[in-house]
Enzyme design. Sequence first.
Site, PDB file in Angstrom:
ATOM      1  N   GLY A 197      18.181   8.142   1.100  1.00 52.18           N
ATOM      2  CA  GLY A 197      18.195   9.595   0.900  1.00 52.18           C
ATOM      3  C   GLY A 197      19.659  10.032   0.825  1.00 52.18           C
ATOM      4  O   GLY A 197      20.467   9.624   1.674  1.00 52.18           O
ATOM      5  N   ASP A 200      20.177  13.407  -5.997  1.00 53.29           N
ATOM      6  CA  ASP A 200      21.194  12.460  -5.538  1.00 53.29           C
ATOM      7  C   ASP A 200      22.584  12.802  -6.051  1.00 53.29           C
ATOM      8  O   ASP A 200      23.584  12.465  -5.438  1.00 53.29           O
ATOM      9  CB  ASP A 200      20.823  11.035  -5.962  1.00 53.29           C
ATOM     10  CG  ASP A 200      19.712  10.512  -5.067  1.00 53.29           C
ATOM     11  OD1 ASP A 200      18.544  10.836  -5.329  1.00 53.29           O
ATOM     12  OD2 ASP A 200      20.024   9.826  -4.083  1.00 53.29           O
ATOM     13  N   ASN A 205      18.061  11.994  -9.842  1.00 48.71           N
ATOM     14  CA  ASN A 205      17.171  11.855  -8.675  1.00 48.71           C
ATOM     15  C   ASN A 205      16.283  10.634  -8.900  1.00 48.71           C
ATOM     16  O   ASN A 205      16.340   9.972  -9.939  1.00 48.71           O
ATOM     17  CB  ASN A 205      16.344  13.128  -8.488  1.00 48.71           C
ATOM     18  CG  ASN A 205      15.593  13.118  -7.158  1.00 48.71           C
ATOM     19  OD1 ASN A 205      16.180  12.840  -6.103  1.00 48.71           O
ATOM     20  ND2 ASN A 205      14.301  13.372  -7.177  1.00 48.71           N
ATOM     21  N   LYS A 206      15.460  10.338  -7.928  1.00 50.98           N
ATOM     22  CA  LYS A 206      14.603   9.151  -7.953  1.00 50.98           C
ATOM     23  C   LYS A 206      13.910   8.956  -9.294  1.00 50.98           C
ATOM     24  O   LYS A 206      13.412   9.931  -9.875  1.00 50.98           O
ATOM     25  CB  LYS A 206      13.574   9.281  -6.823  1.00 50.98           C
ATOM     26  CG  LYS A 206      12.564   8.169  -6.728  1.00 50.98           C
ATOM     27  CD  LYS A 206      13.191   6.783  -6.685  1.00 50.98           C
ATOM     28  CE  LYS A 206      14.212   6.617  -5.579  1.00 50.98           C
ATOM     29  NZ  LYS A 206      15.046   5.407  -5.743  1.00 50.98           N
TER      30      LYS A 206
HETATM   31  O1  MRU Z   1      16.490   5.360  -3.351  1.00 47.53           O
HETATM   32  P1  MRU Z   1      16.324   6.480  -2.358  1.00 47.53           P
HETATM   33  O2  MRU Z   1      15.058   6.374  -1.589  1.00 47.53           O
HETATM   34  O3  MRU Z   1      17.536   6.654  -1.490  1.00 47.53           O
HETATM   35  O4  MRU Z   1      16.207   7.773  -3.281  1.00 47.53           O
HETATM   36  C1  MRU Z   1      16.142   9.018  -2.646  1.00 47.53           C
HETATM   37  C2  MRU Z   1      15.915  10.127  -3.593  1.00 47.53           C
HETATM   38  O5  MRU Z   1      15.915   9.971  -4.788  1.00 47.53           O
HETATM   39  C3  MRU Z   1      15.798  11.496  -3.006  1.00 47.53           C
HETATM   40  O6  MRU Z   1      14.994  12.303  -3.817  1.00 47.53           O
HETATM   41  C4  MRU Z   1      17.195  12.121  -2.891  1.00 47.53           C
HETATM   42  O7  MRU Z   1      18.070  11.279  -2.206  1.00 47.53           O
HETATM   43  C5  MRU Z   1      17.172  13.446  -2.243  1.00 47.53           C
HETATM   44  S1  MRU Z   1      16.529  13.312  -0.621  1.00 47.53           S
HETATM   45  C6  MRU Z   1      17.280  14.317   0.413  1.00 47.53           C
END
Ligand code: MRU
Length: 328
Positions: A46, A220, A230-231
Amino acid sequence: MLQALRFEREALFALDQTQLPEREIVLELRSAAEVAEAIKRLSIRGAPMIGVAAGYGVALACLAGEPAADACELLVAARPTAVNLAHAARRVRDVALDGGAAAAVAEAVAIEAEEVAASDASASFGADLLAGVRTVMTHCNTGALAAPGRGCALSVVAELAQRGSLERVTATETRPLLQGARLTVYELARLGIPHELIVDGAAAGLIARGHVEAVIVGCDRVAANGDVANKVGTYGLALAAREAGIPFVVVGPTSTIDRSCDSGSEIEIEERDGSEVRSFRGAATCAVETVCRNPAFDVTPASLITALVTERGVARPVSGETIAALLP
Ligand code: MRU
């Protein structure tokens, strides 16, 4: 409240997010290298959370008498997309250069406190924006595991639930690592918020059929023009939301905005190992020789985003001008 990280007795204690929801295991991390490894394997994940962890990682190096600059470099290399990580690691490194270990620890603590305050403020702005919404879809995990305090997008969801309008959250499972299925469902259950889980492939069809009134996700990295990384899978949700005419809302602290990045095309997208697609927790999902591509993130253009909610207010529409207006 769920606590993903705790800095105590010269160690960083982290709830191992790779083990949830089955096992609640707390890791004791004592060096910048251990923190970097935990970030790489997604024990800590995150965007805001890896920023805070990286700050503590640099502080741990300072406490051990190691050069802050080396620790910073190691941590920044752990994951490339979330800009919070580099921001926080460099901030603590810079303070340590003059003030030493005590100042480094104090700076890392300050970063965490800022993120907690940002989570609360964003929750309130986001719930005002989505007032009265009864059903939302969310992607990945954006709660207290992903950002200090109540999280980012999930802090808005929690606030809507607290204000009484929210009837149901639809969480995508989030392939390949199931952050939605394992972590968002875990958090929503703990919060007592009614929810359901869907496979990622079901999202667009359900949005088209009017199953949810809004889509809400985290971020992100936000480029200066408002494009958002983002993800992986976020872009598809934004397209589906646009086609269905429902709001697509991004929530994140201003520490996620990267002014040095003019547009989304400049954001480095992390490519993770294909083994995360080929199997999950030791069980094969396809033939072992299958070639897999595993980008961890995608970029959603600002034009598809209804609003960006931050602790400093809401950018709406999302553009270079409205993003700049949020920053000091
Ligand atoms: O690969 P991750 O699980 O770290 O990806 C996280 C995300 O894409 C979240 O949507 C992003 O970090 C925002 S969460 C506060």
